[in-house]
Design an enzyme around this catalytic site. Sequence first.
Site, mmCIF file in Angstrom:
data_model
loop_
_atom_site.group_PDB
_atom_site.id
_atom_site.type_symbol
_atom_site.label_atom_id
_atom_site.label_comp_id
_atom_site.label_asym_id
_atom_site.label_seq_id
_atom_site.Cartn_x
_atom_site.Cartn_y
_atom_site.Cartn_z
ATOM 1 N N HIS A 90 0.854 -1.194 0.000
ATOM 2 C CA HIS A 90 0.000 0.000 0.000
ATOM 3 C C HIS A 90 0.891 1.246 0.000
ATOM 4 O O HIS A 90 1.955 1.260 0.632
ATOM 5 C CB HIS A 90 -0.921 0.011 1.222
ATOM 6 C CG HIS A 90 -1.938 1.101 1.154
ATOM 7 N ND1 HIS A 90 -1.642 2.393 1.523
ATOM 8 C CD2 HIS A 90 -3.216 1.118 0.701
ATOM 9 C CE1 HIS A 90 -2.713 3.154 1.311
ATOM 10 N NE2 HIS A 90 -3.682 2.396 0.816
ATOM 11 N N GLU A 160 -4.093 1.990 -7.669
ATOM 12 C CA GLU A 160 -4.355 3.166 -6.836
ATOM 13 C C GLU A 160 -3.391 4.286 -7.203
ATOM 14 O O GLU A 160 -2.251 4.315 -6.708
ATOM 15 C CB GLU A 160 -4.146 2.833 -5.353
ATOM 16 C CG GLU A 160 -5.081 1.791 -4.799
ATOM 17 C CD GLU A 160 -5.271 1.952 -3.289
ATOM 18 O OE1 GLU A 160 -6.403 2.226 -2.875
ATOM 19 O OE2 GLU A 160 -4.303 1.855 -2.539
HETATM 20 P P1 PGA Z 1 -9.027 6.694 0.057
HETATM 21 O O1 PGA Z 1 -7.875 5.615 0.297
HETATM 22 O O2 PGA Z 1 -10.260 5.931 -0.372
HETATM 23 O O3 PGA Z 1 -9.196 7.348 1.400
HETATM 24 O O4 PGA Z 1 -8.540 7.627 -0.983
HETATM 25 C C1 PGA Z 1 -7.737 4.491 -0.526
HETATM 26 C C2 PGA Z 1 -6.582 3.664 -0.065
HETATM 27 O O5 PGA Z 1 -5.601 4.239 0.436
HETATM 28 O O6 PGA Z 1 -6.604 2.436 -0.152
#
Ligand code: PGA
Length: 237
Positions: A90, A160
């Site tokens: 992550h 992401e």
């Molecule tokens: P967010 O985070 O939905 O708060 O943007 C997503 C993540 O970090 O997995």
Amino acid sequence: MKYIIFNWKSYLNGKESFSLAKSLNKLKFSKKYKIIISPSSYSLFALKNNFKKIELSSQNFDTLGSGGYTSFLPIENLSNFSIKYSLIGHSEVRKYRNENDLIVKSKLILANEYKINPIICIGEDFKTYKNNKTKSYIKNQIKKIFNKQIKYQNLFIAYEPLWSIGSGLVPSNQEIIKIIEYIRFLLKDYSFKKLKILYGGSVNSSNFEELNEIKELDGFLVGSASIKKSFIKIFCN
Ligand code: PGA
């Protein structure tokens, strides 16, 4: 069926996590979604022991096994407790714990050995996005993380974009589709049982419907919105 991973990060203390899990445990989720909760490490095992119905994911684990490693979370604890999923790489772990693609690669091998479904987070920063270099960035990440000699089990990739996490900024559906298709194309050269691709970054109750129109996606990784009742109720019958 779409996978929705609730990444609670460290938003909730132990008591609050327990109480939210207790209310989630009473809800009836729609069969269209598989909800997986990823609580902080300090709540993970307590939730596992108390809420048998809730599917859980760890937010991380360490590469060192059992032994004299103060503060670590060895992966065997996940399989001992039948926790079937774990986030790997992550962006916040990359940023604050200096996790790089090489570490992600070794965690992925461990997850494969222990039959933990890995949810591998990848994605570009804003500069890369602005310079139209997202594809080459993703290509490089995949090359560093995956090994052609290994037969992987079920793989989850969470695309992401770093600039989207916690910012309220989200790429257009067309942009997401382009990258998802590219990730599938790149992974054709590797061996795995099943591949699921998720999107993560500022998913919330206002944009969920539109993002959920993306047929190419197998689900979403959701941070801050995932502790909000208004968001959670989207997935209930
Ligand atoms: P967010 O985070 O939905 O708060 O943007 C997503 C993540 O970090 O997995």
